[in-house]
Each structure stands twice: as C-alpha cells, then as structure tokens.
Design an enzyme around this catalytic site. Structure first.
Site, PDB file in Angstrom:
ATOM      1  N   HIS A 188      -6.946 -23.376  11.454  1.00 49.40           N
ATOM      2  CA  HIS A 188      -7.999 -23.228  12.468  1.00 49.40           C
ATOM      3  C   HIS A 188      -7.628 -23.966  13.756  1.00 49.40           C
ATOM      4  O   HIS A 188      -8.474 -24.536  14.446  1.00 49.40           O
ATOM      5  CB  HIS A 188      -9.338 -23.757  11.928  1.00 49.40           C
ATOM      6  CG  HIS A 188     -10.526 -22.969  12.396  1.00 49.40           C
ATOM      7  ND1 HIS A 188     -11.142 -22.033  11.621  1.00 49.40           N
ATOM      8  CD2 HIS A 188     -11.215 -22.985  13.566  1.00 49.40           C
ATOM      9  CE1 HIS A 188     -12.167 -21.501  12.282  1.00 49.40           C
ATOM     10  NE2 HIS A 188     -12.224 -22.060  13.468  1.00 49.40           N
ATOM     11  N   GLN A 218     -13.640 -10.340  13.720  1.00 47.67           N
ATOM     12  CA  GLN A 218     -13.596 -11.521  12.867  1.00 47.67           C
ATOM     13  C   GLN A 218     -14.990 -11.847  12.350  1.00 47.67           C
ATOM     14  O   GLN A 218     -15.968 -11.797  13.108  1.00 47.67           O
ATOM     15  CB  GLN A 218     -13.031 -12.721  13.647  1.00 47.67           C
ATOM     16  CG  GLN A 218     -12.982 -14.021  12.887  1.00 47.67           C
ATOM     17  CD  GLN A 218     -14.247 -14.848  13.064  1.00 47.67           C
ATOM     18  OE1 GLN A 218     -14.967 -14.688  14.055  1.00 47.67           O
ATOM     19  NE2 GLN A 218     -14.546 -15.703  12.108  1.00 47.67           N
ATOM     20  N   TYR A 254     -13.603 -27.943  24.708  1.00 45.97           N
ATOM     21  CA  TYR A 254     -13.896 -27.107  23.546  1.00 45.97           C
ATOM     22  C   TYR A 254     -12.673 -26.280  23.151  1.00 45.97           C
ATOM     23  O   TYR A 254     -12.340 -26.148  21.970  1.00 45.97           O
ATOM     24  CB  TYR A 254     -15.078 -26.191  23.848  1.00 45.97           C
ATOM     25  CG  TYR A 254     -15.408 -25.230  22.730  1.00 45.97           C
ATOM     26  CD1 TYR A 254     -16.018 -25.671  21.557  1.00 45.97           C
ATOM     27  CD2 TYR A 254     -15.098 -23.875  22.828  1.00 45.97           C
ATOM     28  CE1 TYR A 254     -16.317 -24.798  20.520  1.00 45.97           C
ATOM     29  CE2 TYR A 254     -15.393 -22.988  21.810  1.00 45.97           C
ATOM     30  CZ  TYR A 254     -16.006 -23.457  20.658  1.00 45.97           C
ATOM     31  OH  TYR A 254     -16.288 -22.580  19.631  1.00 45.97           O
ATOM     32  N   ARG A 264     -15.584 -32.359  15.774  1.00 47.29           N
ATOM     33  CA  ARG A 264     -14.716 -32.309  16.948  1.00 47.29           C
ATOM     34  C   ARG A 264     -15.252 -33.303  17.976  1.00 47.29           C
ATOM     35  O   ARG A 264     -16.178 -33.011  18.734  1.00 47.29           O
ATOM     36  CB  ARG A 264     -14.674 -30.873  17.493  1.00 47.29           C
ATOM     37  CG  ARG A 264     -14.160 -29.898  16.436  1.00 47.29           C
ATOM     38  CD  ARG A 264     -14.391 -28.449  16.780  1.00 47.29           C
ATOM     39  NE  ARG A 264     -14.114 -27.596  15.621  1.00 47.29           N
ATOM     40  CZ  ARG A 264     -14.394 -26.309  15.549  1.00 47.29           C
ATOM     41  NH1 ARG A 264     -14.973 -25.705  16.584  1.00 47.29           N
ATOM     42  NH2 ARG A 264     -14.121 -25.625  14.455  1.00 47.29           N
ATOM     43  N   LYS A 268      -8.334 -15.107   6.805  1.00 48.29           N
ATOM     44  CA  LYS A 268      -7.806 -16.105   7.743  1.00 48.29           C
ATOM     45  C   LYS A 268      -8.198 -17.512   7.311  1.00 48.29           C
ATOM     46  O   LYS A 268      -9.361 -17.774   7.013  1.00 48.29           O
ATOM     47  CB  LYS A 268      -8.334 -15.828   9.154  1.00 48.29           C
ATOM     48  CG  LYS A 268      -7.802 -16.761  10.232  1.00 48.29           C
ATOM     49  CD  LYS A 268      -8.314 -16.352  11.594  1.00 48.29           C
ATOM     50  CE  LYS A 268      -7.736 -17.183  12.711  1.00 48.29           C
ATOM     51  NZ  LYS A 268      -8.203 -18.587  12.666  1.00 48.29           N
TER      52      LYS A 268
END
Length: 388
Positions: free
Chosen positions: A279, A128, A25, A165, A255
């Site tokens: 990212h 964030q 991860y 992913r 961001k």
C-alpha cells in the site's frame, strides 16, 4: 504547464502547487515511514546487468494483461482523493492513460464518481474495491462497475483497518475536526492560489464521488475519514471473495499481497491476478519492500495468475527492475499523482512519455528487446542485500 526532466521531478512541482495537507496525504506513509523508504531504497539497489553489441534497433514495449493489449506494461494505480490534485483530476488522468494506451484504475474513494470518469473516456477502466461492511453498497458499486464496462476489478485486501499516517495529523487533514480543522485547511489552500482557483473554486463538486450517496450531507474530509474507520470490514476473510465473484464475472485482481502463502491461496481461490504491494508504505510500517517480497511470490505462483507490483517505482528503470524481479506489469501510484498535481492531463501524459523513454534505454542496455525478455537475466544478482 511546468515540465519535468524526470518523473521524480514532478514531486517538487506538486509540493509547490498543492495545499500542504494534500501533498502530505500523497507523499506520506504510516508511522515512521520505514517501509516507504525501503520501497525506494531496495528498488534502487537492484543492479541491472548491462550487455553490449546486441541488436537493439527494434524494441517492443507492448504487452497483454487480462486479455487486453497495451502499449506499456504499466497501469495507473488507484489513489484515493486524487481528483483533488487537479480540476476533476481522475478524469484528466484517465484521459492521459487512454492516450498512452494503458489502463487507469479508479479508486473506490476517488473524488470523481465512476460514472463521470467512464463518460470522460472511451477506454474501459479498471475499478478498485474495498471490502465494506455494507454489502448492499458494495453490490451497488459492482453493478456500477459492470454498467461502466470496467475491464478488471482490483480488490484491495490490505486495509481491514486504516494505518496511522502521522503526517496527516500534523498537516491537519486528519484529527483536526470541526471549524478548527476546516479553517486550517482553508488557510493552506489560500496559500496556493493556483490550486484554490482551479480546484477549490472551479473543481466542484467536492462530493467524494463513489461514497457520496452514503455520506449524504456529511461531505467534509473529517466525515470521509470517519466513514472509512467505521465501514471498512475487519472481519473479511478469503471466504468473502465468494460474494465478490457472485457480483463480478470479469478479471479479479487481489491487491495487497506480501506473502507467498497468501499468493498461493489467491491462485487457489481463482483470482486472475495479484498486486504485490504494501500500500505504498501507508499501512503496516516495517514490512518488507515490494522489491524484497516480489521474487519469492512470483516464484511461488508461477503462471497460475498474473503478478503485478507497485511501491517505490519512480522511473522507467524501476519498471524494468520490477519486471526483472518477476512482475508482469507495474502499477504507477505517486508518480501520476505528482504529475497530475503539477500539470493536469498534460503532466500525466508527459510523465508516461518519460517512463517510456527510460524503459527504452534500460531495455536497450540490458539487451532485452521485448517485455517478455525481461527476466532475472537482466539483473546482476537475483537477491537484494538485507535491509538495514
């Protein structure tokens, strides 16, 4: 605690300590991981210009970001689930950042809640935030950030939908739901007894911090990823920054900027800063590396806002490269996650000392005696070679 000779060495230590699904991860990117590799490779190809016979006996690595003086031009970037890398991991990392005199940014999807991390430090945090469909929930998070005296808000805009992913599917973190997925992850945890004892047994609660109130009793990892898919808002636009500004009056950092036009819009709408970022190669694969995207963005906005950057930074030399390419500060991501997994707070503290030492060498041999002195003149050439 195992000590690394360089910040990069902590990656191998983390691989040996973490369950396979957690390491993958942290370590992985999206799709074929082209952008993940570009982030590292393009930054490595940035050649520093060595200068000699300059008085470099006094080096000043401090800088000011968003009204606060800090010892290094770096911050610890927000990383989801990072608190699972060590016992109450985000608290440990925040304490290491505080001791080093740099900011720590807590992710919305942290393992430890904001209240716990804020109580564990005396230095104000950065927080964030993602744009979430439930604006009441967002409003509550912003209220918590203000109550915790957070000194800056980092608003992540490059995740209207989660990237694919594939490592997470192969490891069993995503896609393996129900009892089969739980047993697979449990087996991986059992094969890492140090982590299982420190985090699995003594690191509770595993309630996924800030989103625990909306998850309720559904606290499994599959529940968390399902919540992200269903609740991140794909309709978000620049107009939605008005909502954020209504509930946040401190420094606002956007961001996930990769395009100069977007950077100029961010300046137009009154952002205080941006993070040039893809990212960590975890969203849209095939986009430019941060090192490629940074120079034209920094040139486009000038001093209208503060330009930060992340992606591929593995050493103090990489920090200097990013500063020379136009950043005023650099966010460290995987570097602190690996160090936390390998050695907890002490590991993060040691990693930061390594980064500082590497920066000192790079600054001395490029004849840059202060952070403000690091600019394009510290590079052999201003443009990177085309990415293969």
């Amino acid at each position: 605690m195992a000590r690394a000779a360089s910040a990069l060495d902590y990656r191998d230590l983390a691989r040996r300590r973490l369950p396979h699904f957690l390491f993958e991860y942290i370590d992985g990117g999206s799709y074929a991981e082209v952008t993940l590799r570009r982030n590292i490779g393009d930054l490595e190809r940035v050649a520093l210009r060595q200068r000699v016979l300059s008085d470099v006996s006094s080096l000043d690595l401090s800088t000011e970001l968003f009204g606060h003086r800090q010892s290094l031009p770096v911050a610890l970037a927000p990383i989801g689930l990072a608190g699972l890398n060590a016992r109450r991991g985000e608290v440990q990392a925040a304490r290491a950042a505080e001791a080093a005199g740099i900011p720590f940014c807590l992710s919305t999807v942290s393992a430890c809640p904001l209240s716990e991390v804020a109580a564990g430090t005396t230095q104000p945090l950065w927080f964030q935030l993602y744009m979430i469909r439930d604006r009441t929930f967002m409003q509550d998070l912003l209220a918590q950030a203000k109550a915790a005296r957070c000194s800056a808000l980092v608003f992540t805009v490059d995740m209207p939908v989660p990237g694919s992913r594939y490592r997470d599917y192969r490891s069993g973190l995503a896609g393996a739901s129900g009892m089969a997925g739980s047993l697979r992850r449990t087996w991986q945890a059992v094969t890492r007894p140090g982590w299982a004892w420190d985090v699995g047994v003594h690191g509770r609660p595993h309630a996924l911090g800030n989103v625990a109130p909306v998850l309720g009793k559904n606290t499994g990892l599959e529940d968390f990823f399902a919540w992200m898919r269903d609740n991140f808002d794909p309709t978000v636009g620049w107009k939605d920054l008005e909502f954020v500004r209504q509930h946040w009056d401190g420094p606002l950092i956007i961001k996930g900027i990769l395009d100069a036009e977007d950077a100029k819009i961010a300046a137009d709408v009154g952002a205080d800063g941006i993070v040039v970022s893809n990212h960590g190669g975890r969203q849209l694969d095939g986009v430019p590396s941060t090192a490629m995207a940074l120079p034209p963005i920094a040139e486009a906005v000038g001093d209208r806002l503060t330009v930060l950057a992340d992606g591929g930074v593995r050493s103090g030399l990489d920090v200097v490269r990013m500063l020379a390419l136009g950043a005023k500060g650099v966010l460290l991501g995987r570097a602190w996650a690996y160090a936390l997994a390998a050695g907890g707070q002490a590991g993060v503290a040691h990693m930061l000392k390594l980064v500082e030492a590497e920066m000192r060498v790079a600054m001395a041999l490029t004849a840059c005696t202060s952070i403000a002195a690091i600019d394009r003149n510290a590079l052999v050439r201003e443009t990177l070679p085309p990415t293969a």
